[in-house]
Design a protein around this motif. Structure first.
Motif, PDB file in Angstrom:
ATOM      1  N   MET A 193      45.426  53.503  43.748  1.00 41.44           N
ATOM      2  CA  MET A 193      43.813  53.202  43.443  1.00 41.44           C
ATOM      3  C   MET A 193      43.424  52.005  44.515  1.00 41.44           C
ATOM      4  O   MET A 193      43.918  51.006  44.691  1.00 41.44           O
ATOM      5  N   THR A 194      42.163  52.389  45.096  1.00 47.59           N
ATOM      6  CA  THR A 194      41.711  51.278  45.869  1.00 47.59           C
ATOM      7  C   THR A 194      41.101  50.100  45.341  1.00 47.59           C
ATOM      8  O   THR A 194      40.330  50.444  44.306  1.00 47.59           O
ATOM      9  N   ALA A 195      41.404  49.090  45.683  1.00 48.93           N
ATOM     10  CA  ALA A 195      40.952  47.641  45.115  1.00 48.93           C
ATOM     11  C   ALA A 195      39.621  47.472  45.787  1.00 48.93           C
ATOM     12  O   ALA A 195      39.609  47.238  47.040  1.00 48.93           O
ATOM     13  N   PHE A 196      38.707  47.234  45.233  1.00 52.50           N
ATOM     14  CA  PHE A 196      37.554  46.745  45.530  1.00 52.50           C
ATOM     15  C   PHE A 196      37.292  45.249  45.661  1.00 52.50           C
ATOM     16  O   PHE A 196      36.147  44.771  46.273  1.00 52.50           O
ATOM     17  N   HIS A 197      38.113  44.324  45.169  1.00 48.68           N
ATOM     18  CA  HIS A 197      38.456  42.900  45.332  1.00 48.68           C
ATOM     19  C   HIS A 197      39.380  42.308  45.116  1.00 48.68           C
ATOM     20  O   HIS A 197      40.433  43.148  44.571  1.00 48.68           O
ATOM     21  N   ALA A 198      39.639  41.419  45.679  1.00 45.95           N
ATOM     22  CA  ALA A 198      40.902  40.621  45.651  1.00 45.95           C
ATOM     23  C   ALA A 198      40.817  39.094  44.508  1.00 45.95           C
ATOM     24  O   ALA A 198      39.751  38.643  44.762  1.00 45.95           O
ATOM     25  N   LEU A 199      41.805  38.959  43.779  1.00 49.55           N
ATOM     26  CA  LEU A 199      41.499  38.124  42.891  1.00 49.55           C
ATOM     27  C   LEU A 199      42.933  37.120  43.091  1.00 49.55           C
ATOM     28  O   LEU A 199      43.887  37.289  43.335  1.00 49.55           O
ATOM     29  N   ARG A 200      42.460  35.699  43.035  1.00 48.21           N
ATOM     30  CA  ARG A 200      43.570  34.604  43.179  1.00 48.21           C
ATOM     31  C   ARG A 200      43.145  33.416  42.311  1.00 48.21           C
ATOM     32  O   ARG A 200      42.180  32.948  42.170  1.00 48.21           O
ATOM     33  N   VAL A 201      44.126  33.272  41.348  1.00 44.82           N
ATOM     34  CA  VAL A 201      44.017  31.869  40.525  1.00 44.82           C
ATOM     35  C   VAL A 201      43.798  30.764  41.397  1.00 44.82           C
ATOM     36  O   VAL A 201      44.691  30.406  42.136  1.00 44.82           O
ATOM     37  N   SER A 202      42.891  29.919  40.655  1.00 42.10           N
ATOM     38  CA  SER A 202      42.803  28.612  41.642  1.00 42.10           C
ATOM     39  C   SER A 202      43.941  27.493  41.357  1.00 42.10           C
ATOM     40  O   SER A 202      44.697  27.873  40.216  1.00 42.10           O
ATOM     41  N   ARG A 203      44.265  27.069  42.295  1.00 39.08           N
ATOM     42  CA  ARG A 203      45.607  26.055  42.143  1.00 39.08           C
ATOM     43  C   ARG A 203      45.229  24.895  41.324  1.00 39.08           C
ATOM     44  O   ARG A 203      45.905  24.050  40.801  1.00 39.08           O
ATOM     45  N   SER A 246      35.969  28.474  30.748  1.00 41.99           N
ATOM     46  CA  SER A 246      35.983  29.023  32.297  1.00 41.99           C
ATOM     47  C   SER A 246      37.016  28.222  33.143  1.00 41.99           C
ATOM     48  O   SER A 246      37.175  28.260  34.258  1.00 41.99           O
ATOM     49  N   ARG A 247      37.482  26.826  32.626  1.00 42.73           N
ATOM     50  CA  ARG A 247      38.386  25.901  33.105  1.00 42.73           C
ATOM     51  C   ARG A 247      39.902  26.388  32.843  1.00 42.73           C
ATOM     52  O   ARG A 247      40.717  25.922  33.430  1.00 42.73           O
ATOM     53  N   TRP A 248      40.128  27.384  32.043  1.00 39.98           N
ATOM     54  CA  TRP A 248      41.511  27.651  31.558  1.00 39.98           C
ATOM     55  C   TRP A 248      42.244  28.570  32.512  1.00 39.98           C
ATOM     56  O   TRP A 248      43.169  28.345  32.918  1.00 39.98           O
ATOM     57  N   ARG A 249      41.594  29.352  33.075  1.00 43.86           N
ATOM     58  CA  ARG A 249      42.120  30.112  34.372  1.00 43.86           C
ATOM     59  C   ARG A 249      40.855  30.512  35.480  1.00 43.86           C
ATOM     60  O   ARG A 249      40.361  31.449  35.626  1.00 43.86           O
ATOM     61  N   PRO A 250      40.562  29.453  36.372  1.00 47.25           N
ATOM     62  CA  PRO A 250      39.390  29.669  37.286  1.00 47.25           C
ATOM     63  C   PRO A 250      40.296  30.559  38.307  1.00 47.25           C
ATOM     64  O   PRO A 250      41.231  30.388  38.679  1.00 47.25           O
ATOM     65  N   VAL A 251      39.265  31.688  38.677  1.00 51.40           N
ATOM     66  CA  VAL A 251      39.785  32.607  39.830  1.00 51.40           C
ATOM     67  C   VAL A 251      38.541  32.652  40.900  1.00 51.40           C
ATOM     68  O   VAL A 251      37.595  32.143  40.771  1.00 51.40           O
ATOM     69  N   ARG A 252      39.328  32.953  42.153  1.00 51.17           N
ATOM     70  CA  ARG A 252      38.535  33.174  43.295  1.00 51.17           C
ATOM     71  C   ARG A 252      38.452  34.645  43.614  1.00 51.17           C
ATOM     72  O   ARG A 252      39.611  35.152  43.698  1.00 51.17           O
ATOM     73  N   ARG A 253      37.260  35.067  43.807  1.00 55.38           N
ATOM     74  CA  ARG A 253      37.333  36.647  44.315  1.00 55.38           C
ATOM     75  C   ARG A 253      36.644  36.900  45.375  1.00 55.38           C
ATOM     76  O   ARG A 253      35.841  36.285  46.213  1.00 55.38           O
ATOM     77  N   HIS A 254      37.480  37.736  46.075  1.00 53.52           N
ATOM     78  CA  HIS A 254      36.698  38.205  47.369  1.00 53.52           C
ATOM     79  C   HIS A 254      36.261  39.671  47.518  1.00 53.52           C
ATOM     80  O   HIS A 254      37.471  40.415  47.203  1.00 53.52           O
ATOM     81  N   GLU A 255      35.406  40.143  47.501  1.00 47.35           N
ATOM     82  CA  GLU A 255      34.824  41.480  47.577  1.00 47.35           C
ATOM     83  C   GLU A 255      34.983  42.371  48.464  1.00 47.35           C
ATOM     84  O   GLU A 255      34.918  41.861  49.765  1.00 47.35           O
ATOM     85  N   PHE A 256      34.882  43.601  48.649  1.00 47.90           N
ATOM     86  CA  PHE A 256      35.230  44.378  50.004  1.00 47.90           C
ATOM     87  C   PHE A 256      34.147  45.737  49.766  1.00 47.90           C
ATOM     88  O   PHE A 256      34.536  46.757  49.457  1.00 47.90           O
ATOM     89  N   PRO A 257      32.904  45.372  49.691  1.00 49.24           N
ATOM     90  CA  PRO A 257      32.071  46.444  49.596  1.00 49.24           C
ATOM     91  C   PRO A 257      32.206  47.444  50.701  1.00 49.24           C
ATOM     92  O   PRO A 257      31.488  48.770  50.281  1.00 49.24           O
ATOM     93  N   ASP A 258      32.762  47.282  51.884  1.00 53.59           N
ATOM     94  CA  ASP A 258      32.893  48.497  52.781  1.00 53.59           C
ATOM     95  C   ASP A 258      33.805  49.557  52.088  1.00 53.59           C
ATOM     96  O   ASP A 258      33.737  50.630  52.315  1.00 53.59           O
ATOM     97  N   ARG A 259      34.754  49.213  51.382  1.00 57.01           N
ATOM     98  CA  ARG A 259      35.655  50.214  50.507  1.00 57.01           C
ATOM     99  C   ARG A 259      34.888  51.004  49.645  1.00 57.01           C
ATOM    100  O   ARG A 259      35.226  52.161  49.336  1.00 57.01           O
ATOM    101  N   LEU A 260      34.032  50.432  49.064  1.00 62.78           N
ATOM    102  CA  LEU A 260      33.209  51.465  48.003  1.00 62.78           C
ATOM    103  C   LEU A 260      32.579  52.489  48.773  1.00 62.78           C
ATOM    104  O   LEU A 260      32.683  53.740  48.051  1.00 62.78           O
ATOM    105  N   LEU A 261      32.005  52.199  49.931  1.00 62.56           N
ATOM    106  CA  LEU A 261      31.255  53.217  50.688  1.00 62.56           C
ATOM    107  C   LEU A 261      32.121  54.400  51.181  1.00 62.56           C
ATOM    108  O   LEU A 261      32.079  55.769  51.215  1.00 62.56           O
ATOM    109  N   ARG A 262      33.609  53.940  51.236  1.00 64.23           N
ATOM    110  CA  ARG A 262      34.489  54.988  51.587  1.00 64.23           C
ATOM    111  C   ARG A 262      35.100  55.711  50.339  1.00 64.23           C
ATOM    112  O   ARG A 262      35.623  56.891  50.560  1.00 64.23           O
ATOM    113  N   GLU A 263      34.833  55.311  49.290  1.00 66.51           N
ATOM    114  CA  GLU A 263      35.672  55.859  47.976  1.00 66.51           C
ATOM    115  C   GLU A 263      34.393  56.427  47.011  1.00 66.51           C
ATOM    116  O   GLU A 263      34.761  57.360  46.452  1.00 66.51           O
ATOM    117  N   VAL A 264      33.353  56.075  47.199  1.00 62.51           N
ATOM    118  CA  VAL A 264      32.412  56.344  46.445  1.00 62.51           C
ATOM    119  C   VAL A 264      31.197  56.980  47.033  1.00 62.51           C
ATOM    120  O   VAL A 264      30.885  56.770  48.177  1.00 62.51           O
TER     121      VAL A 264
END
Length: 269
Positions: A1-11, A64-82
């Protein structure tokens, strides 16, 4: 399944949790002290209640401070899949009430910017609610309906980022920097100048009507438009009937769809 965003837990997550642990121990120690004092005197009850409230407020803010995350979206993938036809319908409401405090040309620029969203146009509707029942605002959108036939394709063809004509022509940047700066085609420059001239002409007409305080017959040339303005005669800001009018319906080969703007004049505030 194509991921539309990447998630990384803050250091900083581990540091946040360590701080929360130490702070929680301090709060528990304070509450224990208040309870021991309460056994000797009831005058400590208000302090205990205050500490409990503050402790609850602090705990409620830690999620919000227990598990802060950073996301990076890929809207171009949405147009390819939907399929864009499967996108949800999007309604944009723009409200105005006083043409003196909210200049009609600014409201028009906001609406044009929304109409130029990078979104399937057949899934997009723009609604303008004018509680003031201003004929000048109506006239501004009638002029904008003519200008939009050139502005919307211009935005799409040049990949503009500033889709508000007011902001675009003020900054002279507005577009995709690589696409706009690398282009050496003089035809594009002529198109930009032509669209700007059309915008300035529209702006002058609207601001002229605003200065006069009414829309004169010298700027209304169509019988259908005159009939439309008949509905606005005798309107007062605090006393006018509700009117719903389709101002703009646009279809072009480049957009393959229809976009509509509505003016909603409501008698209540």
């Amino acid at each position: 399944m194509t991921a539309f965003h990447a998630l990384r837990v803050s250091r900083h997550a581990l540091l946040n949790r360590a701080h929360m642990l130490l702070y929680s121990l301090a709060i528990l120690a304070l509450l224990r002290h208040r309870l021991s004092c309460l056994l000797s005197s009831s005058r400590f009850l208000p302090l205990l209640l205050a500490d409990l409230v503050l402790a609850f407020m602090w705990v409620a803010c830690q999620a919000s401070r227990w598990r802060p995350v950073r996301r990076h979206e890929f809207p171009d993938r949405l147009l390819r899949e939907v399929d864009p036809a499967a996108f949800p319908a999007l309604d944009v409401f723009i409200c105005t009430a006083d043409p003196h405090r909210e200049p009609p040309i600014s409201v028009v620029s906001t609406a044009l910017s929304a109409m130029a969203f990078d979104y399937p146009p057949d899934r997009l509707s723009i609604y303008v609610s004018d509680d003031g029942g201003s004929a000048v605002t109506l006239f501004a959108f009638m002029e904008a309906s003519r200008f939009a036939r050139y502005w919307l394709p211009f935005c799409k063809e040049n990949g503009l980022l500033d889709r508000s004509p007011e902001a675009f022509f003020r900054s002279n940047i507005g577009g995709d920097s690589d696409k706009m700066k690398d282009s050496k085609d003089k035809h594009d420059d002529r198109d930009s100048c032509l669209v700007q001239m059309m915008y300035e002409s529209m702006k002058a007409k609207v601001e002229g009507a605003m200065e006069r305080g009414y829309v004169g017959n010298d700027v209304i040339f169509d019988a259908e438009e005159r009939e439309l303005f008949e509905k606005w005669k005798g309107f007062a800001r605090h006393d006018h009937p509700s009117v719903i009018q389709v101002i703009f319906s646009f279809m072009s080969q480049s957009l393959h769809t229809t976009i509509a703007i509505w003016i909603l004049n409501n008698s209540s505030y």
